[in-house]
Design a protein around this motif. Structure first.
Motif, mmCIF file in Angstrom:
data_model
loop_
_atom_site.group_PDB
_atom_site.id
_atom_site.type_symbol
_atom_site.label_atom_id
_atom_site.label_comp_id
_atom_site.label_asym_id
_atom_site.label_seq_id
_atom_site.Cartn_x
_atom_site.Cartn_y
_atom_site.Cartn_z
ATOM 1 N N HIS A 41 0.819 -1.218 0.000
ATOM 2 C CA HIS A 41 0.000 0.000 0.000
ATOM 3 C C HIS A 41 0.851 1.265 0.000
ATOM 4 C CE1 HIS A 41 -3.207 2.816 0.866
ATOM 5 N NE2 HIS A 41 -2.541 3.226 1.951
ATOM 6 N N THR A 42 1.850 1.331 0.873
ATOM 7 C CA THR A 42 2.634 2.558 0.979
ATOM 8 C C THR A 42 3.426 2.834 -0.294
ATOM 9 O OG1 THR A 42 4.420 1.418 2.197
ATOM 10 C CG2 THR A 42 2.726 2.547 3.504
ATOM 11 N N GLN A 44 2.445 1.828 -3.291
ATOM 12 C CA GLN A 44 1.457 2.151 -4.324
ATOM 13 C C GLN A 44 1.028 3.609 -4.261
ATOM 14 O OE1 GLN A 44 -1.674 -0.746 -3.766
ATOM 15 N NE2 GLN A 44 -0.825 -2.068 -5.356
ATOM 16 N N LEU A 45 1.107 4.210 -3.078
ATOM 17 C CA LEU A 45 0.730 5.622 -2.966
ATOM 18 C C LEU A 45 1.556 6.500 -3.892
ATOM 19 C CD1 LEU A 45 0.184 6.034 0.890
ATOM 20 C CD2 LEU A 45 -1.561 5.940 -0.907
ATOM 21 N N CYS A 78 -2.788 4.247 10.588
ATOM 22 C CA CYS A 78 -2.736 5.548 9.920
ATOM 23 C C CYS A 78 -2.280 5.387 8.470
ATOM 24 C CB CYS A 78 -1.791 6.475 10.685
ATOM 25 S SG CYS A 78 -1.636 8.121 9.957
ATOM 26 N N ALA A 81 -4.805 3.898 6.101
ATOM 27 C CA ALA A 81 -5.906 4.810 5.787
ATOM 28 C C ALA A 81 -5.457 5.935 4.856
ATOM 29 C CB ALA A 81 -6.480 5.403 7.074
ATOM 30 N N ALA A 82 -4.154 6.111 4.711
ATOM 31 C CA ALA A 82 -3.617 7.196 3.879
ATOM 32 C C ALA A 82 -3.972 6.983 2.410
ATOM 33 C CB ALA A 82 -2.098 7.276 4.046
ATOM 34 N N THR A 83 -4.333 8.076 1.766
ATOM 35 C CA THR A 83 -4.664 8.017 0.343
ATOM 36 C C THR A 83 -3.709 8.862 -0.498
ATOM 37 O OG1 THR A 83 -6.261 9.807 0.618
ATOM 38 C CG2 THR A 83 -7.107 7.532 0.780
ATOM 39 N N SER A 84 -2.664 9.377 0.138
ATOM 40 C CA SER A 84 -1.666 10.168 -0.582
ATOM 41 C C SER A 84 -0.333 10.071 0.155
ATOM 42 C CB SER A 84 -2.089 11.635 -0.659
ATOM 43 O OG SER A 84 -2.036 12.230 0.627
ATOM 44 N N ALA A 87 -0.415 12.302 3.187
ATOM 45 C CA ALA A 87 -1.130 11.693 4.313
ATOM 46 C C ALA A 87 -0.269 10.640 4.996
ATOM 47 C CB ALA A 87 -2.444 11.076 3.840
ATOM 48 N N LEU A 88 0.496 9.879 4.214
ATOM 49 C CA LEU A 88 1.409 8.882 4.784
ATOM 50 C C LEU A 88 2.483 9.566 5.612
ATOM 51 C CD1 LEU A 88 2.560 6.033 5.094
ATOM 52 C CD2 LEU A 88 3.752 6.380 2.918
ATOM 53 N N CYS A 91 1.646 10.512 9.081
ATOM 54 C CA CYS A 91 1.551 9.424 10.066
ATOM 55 C C CYS A 91 2.800 9.343 10.942
ATOM 56 C CB CYS A 91 1.345 8.079 9.354
ATOM 57 S SG CYS A 91 -0.222 7.955 8.493
#
Length: 96
Positions: A41-42, A44-45, A78, A81-84, A87-88, A91
């Motif tokens: 996920h991180t 992929q952001l 956190c 839930a981040a979408t950018s 946002a990451l 955290c």
């Protein structure tokens, strides 16, 4: 420049399992599968494929280190839930 910055963050995330800190004894240790999902996920952001970059074996080694206390449950929640990237970054460090 943004890709270089996120690559630095990604490297810090991958090596976090080797640093002291962990989950501060709160009992919120993550599973290897949760950690694998966290790295996927991180990355992929920022449009990166962590499995392709590290190989599946490297990804699983990093996930194992993460599950041994390198990423706190609070940070994990956190980050997931981040979408950018911003946002990451908000955290904080993985072991916070």
């Amino acid at each position: 420049m943004n890709r270089m910055h996120i690559a630095g963050i990604a490297l810090a995330l991958l090596t976090a399992g080797c640093s002291a800190g962990g989950d501060s004894g709160s009992g919120g240790e993550l599973t290897v599968e949760q950690c694998r999902s966290y790295y996927v996920h991180t990355y992929q952001l920022d449009g990166m494929d962590v499995a392709r970059m590290l190989g599946e074996e490297g990804l699983m080694q990093s996930a194992k280190m993460c599950s041994e206390g390198g990423v706190t449950k609070k940070h994990f929640d956190c980050a997931m839930a981040a979408t950018s990237v911003d946002a990451l970054q908000a955290c904080g460090p993985p072991n916070s």
